[in-house]
Scaffold this motif. Sequence first.
Motif, PDB file in Angstrom:
ATOM      1  N   LEU A   4     -12.416  49.187  15.654  1.00 19.66           N
ATOM      2  CA  LEU A   4     -11.239  48.461  14.723  1.00 19.66           C
ATOM      3  C   LEU A   4     -10.510  47.524  15.660  1.00 19.66           C
ATOM      4  CD1 LEU A   4     -10.243  48.575  11.719  1.00 19.66           C
ATOM      5  CD2 LEU A   4      -8.684  50.431  12.428  1.00 19.66           C
ATOM      6  N   TYR A   5     -10.072  48.060  16.960  1.00 16.73           N
ATOM      7  CA  TYR A   5      -9.233  47.160  17.653  1.00 16.73           C
ATOM      8  C   TYR A   5      -9.905  46.138  18.172  1.00 16.73           C
ATOM      9  CZ  TYR A   5      -6.620  46.374  22.177  1.00 16.73           C
ATOM     10  OH  TYR A   5      -5.805  46.066  23.103  1.00 16.73           O
ATOM     11  N   ARG A   6     -11.325  46.246  18.570  1.00 16.64           N
ATOM     12  CA  ARG A   6     -11.944  44.963  18.904  1.00 16.64           C
ATOM     13  C   ARG A   6     -12.164  43.888  17.953  1.00 16.64           C
ATOM     14  NH1 ARG A   6     -16.504  47.971  22.488  1.00 16.64           N
ATOM     15  NH2 ARG A   6     -15.241  48.263  24.300  1.00 16.64           N
ATOM     16  N   VAL A   7     -12.295  44.160  16.702  1.00 15.57           N
ATOM     17  CA  VAL A   7     -12.221  43.428  15.646  1.00 15.57           C
ATOM     18  C   VAL A   7     -11.111  42.386  15.548  1.00 15.57           C
ATOM     19  CG1 VAL A   7     -12.840  42.939  13.051  1.00 15.57           C
ATOM     20  CG2 VAL A   7     -14.093  44.417  14.462  1.00 15.57           C
ATOM     21  N   HIS A   8      -9.933  42.970  15.617  1.00 20.33           N
ATOM     22  CA  HIS A   8      -8.665  42.426  15.266  1.00 20.33           C
ATOM     23  C   HIS A   8      -7.735  42.005  16.135  1.00 20.33           C
ATOM     24  CE1 HIS A   8      -9.387  42.803  10.875  1.00 20.33           C
ATOM     25  NE2 HIS A   8      -9.804  44.073  11.157  1.00 20.33           N
ATOM     26  N   THR A   9      -7.867  42.494  17.553  1.00 17.98           N
ATOM     27  CA  THR A   9      -7.080  42.145  18.465  1.00 17.98           C
ATOM     28  C   THR A   9      -6.947  40.909  18.900  1.00 17.98           C
ATOM     29  OG1 THR A   9      -7.028  44.661  19.178  1.00 17.98           O
ATOM     30  CG2 THR A   9      -6.368  42.971  20.850  1.00 17.98           C
ATOM     31  N   PRO A  10      -8.090  40.146  18.966  1.00 18.72           N
ATOM     32  CA  PRO A  10      -7.946  38.876  19.612  1.00 18.72           C
ATOM     33  C   PRO A  10      -7.150  37.804  18.545  1.00 18.72           C
ATOM     34  CG  PRO A  10     -10.236  39.692  19.578  1.00 18.72           C
ATOM     35  CD  PRO A  10      -9.588  40.717  18.991  1.00 18.72           C
ATOM     36  N   ALA A  11      -7.362  37.981  17.221  1.00 18.95           N
ATOM     37  CA  ALA A  11      -6.391  37.301  16.268  1.00 18.95           C
ATOM     38  C   ALA A  11      -4.741  37.760  16.392  1.00 18.95           C
ATOM     39  CB  ALA A  11      -6.664  37.304  15.096  1.00 18.95           C
ATOM     40  N   LEU A  12      -4.656  39.090  16.603  1.00 14.15           N
ATOM     41  CA  LEU A  12      -3.341  39.579  16.597  1.00 14.15           C
ATOM     42  C   LEU A  12      -2.917  39.096  18.149  1.00 14.15           C
ATOM     43  CD1 LEU A  12      -3.846  43.252  15.569  1.00 14.15           C
ATOM     44  CD2 LEU A  12      -2.890  41.256  14.220  1.00 14.15           C
ATOM     45  N   TYR A  13      -3.559  39.103  19.280  1.00 13.25           N
ATOM     46  CA  TYR A  13      -3.005  38.543  20.545  1.00 13.25           C
ATOM     47  C   TYR A  13      -2.546  37.164  20.418  1.00 13.25           C
ATOM     48  CZ  TYR A  13      -1.936  37.356  25.115  1.00 13.25           C
ATOM     49  OH  TYR A  13      -1.421  37.150  26.401  1.00 13.25           O
ATOM     50  N   ARG A  14      -3.429  36.409  19.804  1.00  9.64           N
ATOM     51  CA  ARG A  14      -3.354  34.769  19.616  1.00  9.64           C
ATOM     52  C   ARG A  14      -1.704  34.773  18.866  1.00  9.64           C
ATOM     53  NH1 ARG A  14      -8.584  34.554  18.595  1.00  9.64           N
ATOM     54  NH2 ARG A  14      -8.371  34.624  16.592  1.00  9.64           N
ATOM     55  N   MET A  15      -1.662  35.435  17.657  1.00 11.97           N
ATOM     56  CA  MET A  15      -0.537  35.254  16.979  1.00 11.97           C
ATOM     57  C   MET A  15       0.773  35.730  17.998  1.00 11.97           C
ATOM     58  SD  MET A  15       1.185  34.465  14.129  1.00 11.97           S
ATOM     59  CE  MET A  15       0.213  34.553  12.861  1.00 11.97           C
ATOM     60  N   ALA A  16       0.539  36.947  18.392  1.00  9.44           N
ATOM     61  CA  ALA A  16       1.815  37.355  19.404  1.00  9.44           C
ATOM     62  C   ALA A  16       2.097  36.234  20.387  1.00  9.44           C
ATOM     63  CB  ALA A  16       1.293  38.734  19.781  1.00  9.44           C
ATOM     64  N   TRP A  17       1.123  35.758  21.028  1.00  9.18           N
ATOM     65  CA  TRP A  17       1.323  34.801  22.216  1.00  9.18           C
ATOM     66  C   TRP A  17       2.066  33.833  21.368  1.00  9.18           C
ATOM     67  CZ3 TRP A  17      -0.017  30.050  23.208  1.00  9.18           C
ATOM     68  CH2 TRP A  17      -0.087  29.630  24.878  1.00  9.18           C
ATOM     69  N   ARG A  18       1.936  33.192  20.514  1.00  7.92           N
ATOM     70  CA  ARG A  18       2.555  32.115  19.870  1.00  7.92           C
ATOM     71  C   ARG A  18       3.772  32.343  19.403  1.00  7.92           C
ATOM     72  NH1 ARG A  18      -3.078  30.468  17.856  1.00  7.92           N
ATOM     73  NH2 ARG A  18      -3.364  28.425  18.647  1.00  7.92           N
ATOM     74  N   LEU A  19       4.105  33.719  18.836  1.00  9.89           N
ATOM     75  CA  LEU A  19       5.404  34.032  18.491  1.00  9.89           C
ATOM     76  C   LEU A  19       6.274  34.384  19.763  1.00  9.89           C
ATOM     77  CD1 LEU A  19       4.284  36.784  15.737  1.00  9.89           C
ATOM     78  CD2 LEU A  19       5.103  34.453  15.398  1.00  9.89           C
ATOM     79  N   THR A  20       5.778  34.659  20.881  1.00  7.11           N
ATOM     80  CA  THR A  20       6.688  34.861  22.114  1.00  7.11           C
ATOM     81  C   THR A  20       6.391  33.614  22.857  1.00  7.11           C
ATOM     82  OG1 THR A  20       4.628  35.830  23.330  1.00  7.11           O
ATOM     83  CG2 THR A  20       6.270  37.045  21.988  1.00  7.11           C
TER      84      THR A  20
END
Length: 148
Positions: free
Chosen positions: A26-42
Amino acid sequence: TTRVDDDRTLVGTYLKRRDDASFVALYRVHTPALYRMAWRLTNGDQDAAEEIVQDGWVRASQRLGTFRFESALRTWLIGILIRCAAEQRRRRRAPPDALDEHTLAITPMQGANIDLERAIGRLPAGMREVFLLHDVEGLTHEEIALCL
Protein backbone atom coordinates in the motif's frame (compact mmCIF):
# COMPACT_ATOMS: atom_id res chain seq x y z
CA THR A 1 -8.70 -3.40 -12.96
CA THR A 2 -9.10 0.19 -11.91
CA ARG A 3 -7.09 2.08 -9.31
CA VAL A 4 -10.11 1.90 -6.95
CA ASP A 5 -10.25 -1.88 -7.30
CA ASP A 6 -6.52 -2.12 -6.69
CA ASP A 7 -6.81 0.12 -3.64
CA ARG A 8 -9.72 -1.92 -2.28
CA THR A 9 -7.62 -5.05 -2.61
CA LEU A 10 -4.57 -3.47 -0.97
CA VAL A 11 -6.58 -1.99 1.90
CA GLY A 12 -8.54 -5.23 2.39
CA THR A 13 -5.34 -7.27 2.50
CA TYR A 14 -3.76 -4.87 4.99
CA LEU A 15 -6.81 -4.85 7.26
CA LYS A 16 -7.02 -8.63 7.16
CA ARG A 17 -3.34 -9.37 7.73
CA ARG A 18 -1.97 -6.26 9.48
CA ASP A 19 1.51 -7.34 8.42
CA ASP A 20 4.51 -5.48 7.04
CA ALA A 21 4.23 -6.90 3.54
CA SER A 22 0.65 -5.75 3.02
CA PHE A 23 1.43 -2.30 4.44
CA VAL A 24 4.52 -1.94 2.24
CA ALA A 25 2.46 -2.79 -0.85
CA LEU A 26 0.00 0.00 0.00
CA TYR A 27 2.82 2.37 0.96
CA ARG A 28 4.72 1.86 -2.31
CA VAL A 29 1.69 2.71 -4.43
CA HIS A 30 0.79 5.98 -2.73
CA THR A 31 3.92 7.39 -1.09
CA PRO A 32 5.50 8.94 -4.19
CA ALA A 33 2.44 11.18 -4.74
CA LEU A 34 2.14 11.90 -1.02
CA TYR A 35 5.79 12.88 -0.79
CA ARG A 36 5.51 15.20 -3.82
CA MET A 37 2.54 16.90 -2.18
CA ALA A 38 4.30 17.15 1.20
CA TRP A 39 7.46 18.51 -0.44
CA ARG A 40 5.46 21.27 -2.08
CA LEU A 41 3.47 22.00 1.07
CA THR A 42 6.76 22.50 2.94
CA ASN A 43 8.41 24.60 0.22
CA GLY A 44 10.92 21.88 -0.55
CA ASP A 45 11.96 21.10 3.02
CA GLN A 46 12.89 17.43 2.66
CA ASP A 47 12.98 16.69 6.39
CA ALA A 48 9.62 18.35 7.02
CA ALA A 49 8.09 16.57 4.02
CA GLU A 50 9.33 13.18 5.21
CA GLU A 51 7.97 13.86 8.69
CA ILE A 52 4.56 14.79 7.29
CA VAL A 53 4.41 11.65 5.13
CA GLN A 54 5.42 9.49 8.09
CA ASP A 55 2.82 11.12 10.36
CA GLY A 56 0.23 10.75 7.62
CA TRP A 57 0.88 7.04 7.20
CA VAL A 58 0.74 6.44 10.94
CA ARG A 59 -2.69 8.07 11.09
CA ALA A 60 -3.90 6.42 7.91
CA SER A 61 -2.87 2.95 9.06
CA GLN A 62 -4.80 3.47 12.30
CA ARG A 63 -7.91 4.70 10.47
CA LEU A 64 -7.99 2.55 7.33
CA GLY A 65 -10.73 0.43 8.86
CA THR A 66 -13.02 3.47 8.82
CA PHE A 67 -12.32 4.39 5.18
CA ARG A 68 -15.47 3.74 3.13
CA PHE A 69 -14.22 4.41 -0.43
CA GLU A 70 -16.62 7.34 -0.79
CA SER A 71 -13.65 9.09 -2.37
CA ALA A 72 -10.45 7.83 -3.91
CA LEU A 73 -8.02 6.44 -1.34
CA ARG A 74 -5.37 8.91 -2.51
CA THR A 75 -7.80 11.80 -1.90
CA TRP A 76 -8.37 10.55 1.64
CA LEU A 77 -4.63 10.12 2.21
CA ILE A 78 -3.91 13.62 0.91
CA GLY A 79 -6.51 15.01 3.29
CA ILE A 80 -4.68 13.39 6.18
CA LEU A 81 -1.39 14.70 4.82
CA ILE A 82 -2.72 18.27 4.65
CA ARG A 83 -3.88 18.09 8.26
CA CYS A 84 -0.45 16.77 9.30
CA ALA A 85 1.21 19.66 7.42
CA ALA A 86 -1.01 22.20 9.18
CA GLU A 87 -0.17 20.67 12.56
CA GLN A 88 3.53 20.72 11.73
CA ARG A 89 3.32 24.43 10.84
CA ARG A 90 1.62 25.13 14.18
CA ARG A 91 4.24 23.10 16.07
CA ARG A 92 7.06 24.97 14.39
CA ARG A 93 5.25 28.22 15.11
CA ALA A 94 5.89 29.45 11.62
CA PRO A 95 4.63 32.94 10.97
CA PRO A 96 1.33 32.94 9.12
CA ASP A 97 1.62 33.08 5.36
CA ALA A 98 0.65 36.41 3.91
CA LEU A 99 0.46 37.78 0.42
CA ASP A 100 2.27 41.03 -0.05
CA GLU A 101 3.27 43.20 -2.97
CA HIS A 102 6.78 41.71 -3.03
CA THR A 103 5.44 38.15 -3.21
CA LEU A 104 3.19 38.93 -6.14
CA ALA A 105 5.43 41.38 -8.00
CA ILE A 106 6.66 39.99 -11.31
CA THR A 107 8.75 42.22 -13.54
CA PRO A 108 8.63 41.74 -17.30
CA MET A 109 12.04 40.00 -17.20
CA GLN A 110 10.85 37.55 -14.57
CA GLY A 111 7.64 36.80 -16.43
CA ALA A 112 9.37 34.56 -18.94
CA ASN A 113 11.32 32.60 -16.34
CA ILE A 114 9.00 32.16 -13.39
CA ASP A 115 10.21 29.43 -11.09
CA LEU A 116 6.93 27.55 -10.61
CA GLU A 117 8.02 25.76 -7.47
CA ARG A 118 9.05 29.04 -5.81
CA ALA A 119 5.82 30.69 -6.91
CA ILE A 120 3.79 27.81 -5.45
CA GLY A 121 5.85 28.01 -2.26
CA ARG A 122 5.01 31.69 -1.87
CA LEU A 123 1.27 31.06 -1.82
CA PRO A 124 -0.35 31.14 1.62
CA ALA A 125 -0.81 27.59 2.95
CA GLY A 126 -4.55 27.34 2.26
CA MET A 127 -4.22 28.64 -1.29
CA ARG A 128 -1.19 26.42 -1.91
CA GLU A 129 -3.13 23.32 -0.82
CA VAL A 130 -6.08 24.07 -3.10
CA PHE A 131 -3.79 24.90 -6.03
CA LEU A 132 -1.80 21.69 -5.62
CA LEU A 133 -4.88 19.54 -5.19
CA HIS A 134 -6.64 20.97 -8.24
CA ASP A 135 -3.93 21.93 -10.69
CA VAL A 136 -1.21 19.42 -9.83
CA GLU A 137 -3.10 16.41 -8.52
CA GLY A 138 -6.13 16.96 -10.78
CA LEU A 139 -8.74 16.58 -8.04
CA THR A 140 -12.25 17.87 -8.60
CA HIS A 141 -13.76 20.55 -6.39
CA GLU A 142 -15.80 17.85 -4.63
CA GLU A 143 -12.69 15.79 -3.93
CA ILE A 144 -10.85 18.87 -2.65
CA ALA A 145 -13.71 19.55 -0.27
CA LEU A 146 -13.29 16.02 1.12
CA CYS A 147 -9.56 16.65 1.70
CA LEU A 148 -10.01 19.94 3.44
